[in-house]
Design an enzyme around this catalytic site. Structure first.
Site, PDB file in Angstrom:
ATOM      1  N   HIS A   1      -1.601  -1.131   4.846  1.00  0.00           N
ATOM      2  CA  HIS A   1      -2.692  -1.882   4.213  1.00  0.00           C
ATOM      3  C   HIS A   1      -3.521  -2.614   5.267  1.00  0.00           C
ATOM      4  CE1 HIS A   1      -1.165  -0.936   0.328  1.00  0.00           C
ATOM      5  NE2 HIS A   1      -0.132  -1.764   0.357  1.00  0.00           N
TER       6      HIS A   1
ATOM      7  N   HIS B   1       4.904  -0.502   5.395  1.00  0.00           N
ATOM      8  CA  HIS B   1       4.032  -0.373   4.227  1.00  0.00           C
ATOM      9  C   HIS B   1       2.853  -1.344   4.329  1.00  0.00           C
ATOM     10  CE1 HIS B   1       3.221   0.353  -0.118  1.00  0.00           C
ATOM     11  NE2 HIS B   1       2.772  -0.894  -0.056  1.00  0.00           N
ATOM     12  N   GLU B   2       3.154  -2.607   4.623  1.00  0.00           N
ATOM     13  CA  GLU B   2       2.099  -3.616   4.718  1.00  0.00           C
ATOM     14  C   GLU B   2       1.180  -3.356   5.914  1.00  0.00           C
ATOM     15  OE1 GLU B   2       1.397  -5.756   2.441  1.00  0.00           O
ATOM     16  OE2 GLU B   2       3.128  -5.190   1.241  1.00  0.00           O
TER      17      GLU B   2
END
Length: 354
Positions: A24, A20-21
């Site tokens: 980003h 997920h990170e």
């Protein structure tokens, strides 16, 4: 052996949060936003390397990670800070984590379905004696059930699950018969005692039709499975809001880890355990994707909601909502979420060790 599955569960959570990170991180880089640190893992530092303007870290606890962008919550004066980016760039960066989680779940399902010989979908197999709605104007044996109360029945078992939550005041059905979609709005199918034993049921028997497995159907049903996971999360949230599911039935990371350990231990072989755990991992990945898009302060969905508010504010008043107010609301939302997760975790611990 159970400790192995618990460690596997912790690793799954850590990898999914790290993925997920990374979403980003990679979109921030592509959009020209300065990233101060990208970390895999949390807690005490194990390794650290600085490359260019970014510090890359590996930390001890495999429970996630983070992407620390310049100026996430305040204007630091740097033209490459997050807060100074146009709205579309902010949106791309914020939604990228969710997209990565969904794609991770989809890839896992694609791998699991790679050798599938066929897929099962819900099909009407028969009716209870005295069922009043059989016929061309109602239901017929062989009908493929396509929707129940507006929810798509992608795979076998969906029909029974959706019907179990029906309020008993009629059902909205859509079936496929001879290739034609037939919509039965407010269909008067009610629960009743067909067998004289006091147990009320809808009076239909649900079997399964087989869709042969080939390259195209494997792709199709992998996509359907991922969408089914999305729908299950949304359906669960609706049941929670409407009161059909109580808060006491919610489970957090502890309950999920316990479930993974039980599933792994109950599997007959190591290969079956890996397959079953991978299936749960795909569900968790999609679950994280959906939940993170909820418009709640502290989540990416809450930040995306603020982007919409900023867009409206710029259109009407030629100015955005000050970052300090957004940061304060996000902080309150995050603290509330952490408090809620703590309560769920305490509940899970008591349930697991009862």
């Amino acid at each position: 052996m159970e400790i192995v599955y618990i460690l596997a569960a912790i690793l799954i959570f850590g990898l999914l949060i790290a993925v997920h990170e990374f979403g980003h991180f990679i979109t921030a880089k592509l959009c020209g936003v300065k990233v101060n640190e990208f970390s895999i893992g949390m807690g005490p530092l194990i390794l650290q390397k600085e490359k260019g303007e970014t510090v890359y870290s590996l930390r001890l606890l495999p429970i996630g990670g983070y992407c620390a962008m310049e100026g996430e919550d305040e204007d630091t004066g740097d033209s490459r800070s997050f807060v100074r980016q146009p709205l579309w760039k902010k949106f791309v960066i914020l939604v990228a984590g969710t997209v990565m989680n969904f794609l991770t779940g989809l890839v896992i399902v694609l791998v699991l379905f790679a050798g599938a010989g066929g897929f099962y979908v819900d099909q009407l197999a028969g009716f209870a004696e005295g069922f009043p709605l059989e016929g061309e104007d109602g239901l017929m044996v062989g009908d493929i059930i396509y929707k129940v109360d507006g929810y798509r029945t992608y795979l076998r078992g969906d029909t029974s699950m959706f019907l179990s939550y029906n309020d008993g005041q009629g059902v909205d059905l859509e079936v496929i018969r001879d290739g034609e979609h037939i919509v039965l709005k407010d269909f008067p199918m009610y629960r009743r005692d067909y067998d004289g034993n006091g147990q009320e049921r809808f009076g239909i028997s649900i079997g399964a039709a087989v869709v042969p497995g080939n390259f195209l159907t494997r792709l199709q049903y992998s996509w359907y499975q991922a969408l089914d996971y999305v729908q299950m999360v949304w359906f669960s949230l609706v049941q929670l809001v409407t009161g059909n599911v109580g808060v006491q039935e919610l489970g957090g990371p502890v309950m999920i880890m316990d479930t993974i350990a039980e599933v792994g231990a109950a599997s007959e072989t190591a290969a079956m355990a890996a397959q079953n755990i991978a299936s749960i991992a795909a569900l968790i990945a999609v679950n994280l994707a959906v939940m993170n898009l909820l418009p709640i302060p502290g989540l990416d969905g809450g930040r995306i909601l603020f982007l919409a508010v900023d867009a409206v504010s710029l259109l009407l008043f030629k100015r955005k909502v000050p970052e300090k107010y957004q940061a304060a609301i996000n902080m309150v939302g995050m603290l509330a979420l952490l408090g809620f997760m703590l309560l769920i975790t305490v509940k899970d611990v008591f349930q697991v060790f009862q």
